[in-house]
Design a protein around this motif. Structure first.
Motif, PDB file in Angstrom:
ATOM      1  N   UNK A  24     -85.505  43.981 -31.509  1.00 44.59           N
ATOM      2  CA  UNK A  24     -85.226  44.916 -32.600  1.00 44.59           C
ATOM      3  C   UNK A  24     -85.309  44.270 -33.982  1.00 44.59           C
ATOM      4  N   UNK A  25     -85.177  42.948 -34.047  1.00 47.69           N
ATOM      5  CA  UNK A  25     -85.161  42.280 -35.350  1.00 47.69           C
ATOM      6  C   UNK A  25     -86.363  41.372 -35.586  1.00 47.69           C
ATOM      7  N   UNK A  26     -87.194  41.154 -34.595  1.00 47.97           N
ATOM      8  CA  UNK A  26     -88.325  40.234 -34.758  1.00 47.97           C
ATOM      9  C   UNK A  26     -89.418  40.861 -35.605  1.00 47.97           C
ATOM     10  N   UNK A  27     -90.176  40.011 -36.297  1.00 47.89           N
ATOM     11  CA  UNK A  27     -91.408  40.449 -36.945  1.00 47.89           C
ATOM     12  C   UNK A  27     -92.533  40.490 -35.931  1.00 47.89           C
ATOM     13  N   UNK A  28     -92.610  39.442 -35.119  1.00 44.16           N
ATOM     14  CA  UNK A  28     -93.568  39.365 -34.028  1.00 44.16           C
ATOM     15  C   UNK A  28     -93.071  38.315 -33.042  1.00 44.16           C
ATOM     16  N   UNK A  29     -93.624  38.325 -31.841  1.00 46.46           N
ATOM     17  CA  UNK A  29     -93.265  37.309 -30.864  1.00 46.46           C
ATOM     18  C   UNK A  29     -94.019  36.014 -31.161  1.00 46.46           C
ATOM     19  N   UNK A  30     -93.487  34.923 -30.644  1.00 45.21           N
ATOM     20  CA  UNK A  30     -94.106  33.604 -30.816  1.00 45.21           C
ATOM     21  C   UNK A  30     -94.435  33.088 -29.423  1.00 45.21           C
ATOM     22  N   UNK A  31     -95.684  33.269 -29.023  1.00 42.04           N
ATOM     23  CA  UNK A  31     -96.075  33.002 -27.639  1.00 42.04           C
ATOM     24  C   UNK A  31     -96.258  31.516 -27.373  1.00 42.04           C
ATOM     25  N   UNK A  32     -97.074  30.850 -28.169  1.00 42.14           N
ATOM     26  CA  UNK A  32     -97.383  29.443 -27.958  1.00 42.14           C
ATOM     27  C   UNK A  32     -98.716  29.118 -28.602  1.00 42.14           C
ATOM     28  N   UNK A  33     -99.050  27.814 -28.691  1.00 46.41           N
ATOM     29  CA  UNK A  33    -100.294  27.408 -29.325  1.00 46.41           C
ATOM     30  C   UNK A  33    -100.765  26.110 -28.692  1.00 46.41           C
ATOM     31  N   UNK A  34    -102.083  25.938 -28.603  1.00 46.80           N
ATOM     32  CA  UNK A  34    -102.646  24.706 -28.076  1.00 46.80           C
ATOM     33  C   UNK A  34    -103.648  24.957 -26.973  1.00 46.80           C
TER      34      UNK A  34
END
Length: 277
Positions: A101-111
């Motif tokens: 409800x408060x996130x701007x977007x999810x942070x999945x991962x990188x690399x």
């Protein structure tokens, strides 16, 4: 240890002389408030007879965290069968806890999804929530400098020179507060599935909540670092979170020791692996 020129530049960037020998590591402090003292019963009135103290049963023992090294939960339900695309979509659409409800977007991962190194952090912060990538801002810059000294990068390149970075939580807790146990438990299947798909040679757990999730241990960071643990058969090294190092720069020497231990462990795992074909 003989330092290469690249390592000397990295240590200079961290503000750490290469000859500095780390002292004994203190426990990493937590941000949790101190518990309030228990209320004391009022003294009986001197004009009233004092009743016998009631017999109070001993409190039931609290549930303990599983011992260090116990395997994490398997991915729940359909998550265990997802490929990379399906897993990313599931994270983006997740509403399993109130953080959605408060996130701007999810942070999945990188690399690199075939990277031999996997770095697991704690929870996204404000910059991560805005950009959708873990470890950005000042803490990300420090992490990149530390990795660069080992010849590693989150940028495109060979799998043995790249890392994959993910967080224990995929959504930012409001105000960068600590994650709750329920939030960690609901998000855990996504991280477990990421590790299963990547099959790293080494996991670097950065910060208290990453360590608690992967090792099922409440031991402080200072007592767990300096040796190799295992998660589902994968060697795991514990170290401080870069945000903590920015507040406690003297511990950068210990964090550098942890990265060297991880590099040695990864090299040994690669040497012991059977030749392809």
């Amino acid at each position: 240890m003989a330092w290469t020129e690249r390592q000397r530049r990295m240590l200079a960037e961290m503000g750490l002389p290469p000859w500095l020998a780390p002292a004994a590591a203190p426990d990493e402090p937590t941000d949790a408030p101190a518990p309030e003292p228990a209320a004391q019963p009022a003294a009986p009135s001197p004009t009233q007879p004092q009743a016998a103290a009631p017999v109070v049963p001993a409190p039931a023992p609290q549930a303990q965290v599983a011992p260090m090294g116990a395997p994490a939960n398997r991915p729940a339900g359909a998550v265990a069968m997802l490929d990379w695309t399906g897993l990313r979509d599931a994270v983006a659409a997740c509403t399993a806890c109130g953080l959605c409800e408060s996130r701007t977007q999810t942070v999945f991962g990188v690399g690199n999804r075939s990277a031999e190194w996997m770095i697991v952090g704690e929870a996204p912060g404000e910059q991560e929530d805005r950009q959708g990538e873990p470890f950005v801002g000042r803490s990300g810059q420090l992490l990149d400098n530390m990795l660069l000294a080992l010849g590693l990068s989150r940028a495109e390149g060979a799998a043995d020179r790249q890392v994959y970075i993910a967080n224990t939580l995929k959504c930012r807790p409001p105000g960068n507060r600590n994650p709750t146990a329920d939030e960690l438990a609901r998000c855990e299947p996504f991280l477990v599935r990421q590790i299963e798909l990547i099959k790293p040679r080494i996991i670097l757990a950065m910060g208290r909540f990453a360590v608690q999730s992967l090792l099922r241990s409440n031991e402080p960071i200072g007592r767990l670092r300096g040796r190799v643990h295992h998660y589902q058969g994968v060697p795991l090294v514990v170290t401080y979170h870069p945000a903590y190092l920015l507040r406690n720069p003297l511990d950068k020497a210990r964090a550098w020791d942890d990265l060297c231990l991880a590099a040695e462990t990864a090299a040994a795992a690669a040497a012991a692996a059977p030749a392809p074909g």
